[in-house]
Design a protein around this motif. Structure first.
Motif, PDB file in Angstrom:
ATOM      1  N   LEU A  16       0.829  -1.205   0.000  1.00  0.00           N
ATOM      2  CA  LEU A  16       0.000   0.000   0.000  1.00  0.00           C
ATOM      3  C   LEU A  16       0.867   1.261   0.000  1.00  0.00           C
ATOM      4  N   SER A  19       2.625   1.570  -3.510  1.00  0.00           N
ATOM      5  CA  SER A  19       1.622   1.808  -4.560  1.00  0.00           C
ATOM      6  C   SER A  19       1.122   3.243  -4.496  1.00  0.00           C
ATOM      7  N   ILE A  20       0.803   3.697  -3.295  1.00  0.00           N
ATOM      8  CA  ILE A  20       0.341   5.075  -3.129  1.00  0.00           C
ATOM      9  C   ILE A  20       1.467   6.042  -3.479  1.00  0.00           C
ATOM     10  N   MET A  57      -6.520   6.264  -5.824  1.00  0.00           N
ATOM     11  CA  MET A  57      -5.795   6.653  -4.612  1.00  0.00           C
ATOM     12  C   MET A  57      -6.734   6.777  -3.420  1.00  0.00           C
ATOM     13  N   LEU A  60      -7.335   3.339  -2.174  1.00  0.00           N
ATOM     14  CA  LEU A  60      -6.138   2.797  -1.527  1.00  0.00           C
ATOM     15  C   LEU A  60      -5.852   3.460  -0.187  1.00  0.00           C
ATOM     16  N   LEU A  63      -8.249   2.096   2.344  1.00  0.00           N
ATOM     17  CA  LEU A  63      -7.798   0.746   2.709  1.00  0.00           C
ATOM     18  C   LEU A  63      -6.576   0.826   3.612  1.00  0.00           C
ATOM     19  N   ARG A  64      -5.659   1.718   3.279  1.00  0.00           N
ATOM     20  CA  ARG A  64      -4.440   1.863   4.092  1.00  0.00           C
ATOM     21  C   ARG A  64      -4.762   2.351   5.501  1.00  0.00           C
TER      22      ARG A  64
END
Length: 173
Positions: A16, A19-20, A57, A60, A63-64
């Protein structure tokens, strides 16, 4: 190992994070397009994806945040002398990362454009919405603040690695 531990961040946290980070870098390339008044290669290749990537984003980062909340007792702990600064810095980064796509949506809704990431219509085109347009005006200033926070974050990671020679950076690699 997918979960975080006191020594290292787990695979999902790392996935995460990076990716972010990659998507933020992609989004920040839009500054080049702004500086060149839309006549930059970024404007023709990456900017058309700006809304879609921003929407991804948002998913994500949500989710993060949920994952981080669940892992908070298992994560590596900062030096107690710096814990308050570290938590404030990370909190500001999370807030900026969350506010960027939210204010981006406000730009689109406020302008009456609707929101259609990856070709999927989330909000249809409509009349301009004054309150959303007003909130959307925060998008650019938050981008600059977030850029400063990111530079500080990267700078501190490099200081930990090259000056303090501790394992702070290695825990996320």
């Amino acid at each position: 190992m997918i979960h975080d531990s006191r020594e290292r961040y787990g695979a999902l946290t790392k996935l995460l994070h990076w990716s972010i980070a990659l998507l933020v870098f992609w989004q920040l390339l839009k500054f080049g397009d702004r500086i060149a008044d839309g006549e930059h290669w970024v404007g023709q290749t990456l900017v058309p994806w700006h809304i879609s990537i921003g929407s991804l984003m948002l998913l994500l980062i949500l989710l993060r945040l949920a994952w981080a909340a669940g892992q908070r007792h298992h994560r590596p702990q900062p030096d107690p002398a710096q814990a308050m600064l570290v938590k404030a810095g990370h909190g500001a980064l999370y807030l900026g990362l969350l506010l960027m796509p939210v204010t981006g949506v406000m730009v689109m809704l406020g302008g009456g454009y609707g929101v259609k990431p990856f070709g999927i219509e989330i909000f249809a085109k409509s009349e301009e919405i004054a309150w959303a347009k007003a909130l959307g005006q925060l998008h650019s200033p938050i981008a600059w603040i977030l850029t400063v926070l990111i530079v500080g974050h990267v700078g501190m990671a490099l200081i930990h690695h090259f000056v303090k020679r501790d394992d702070t950076l290695k825990r996320m690699l």
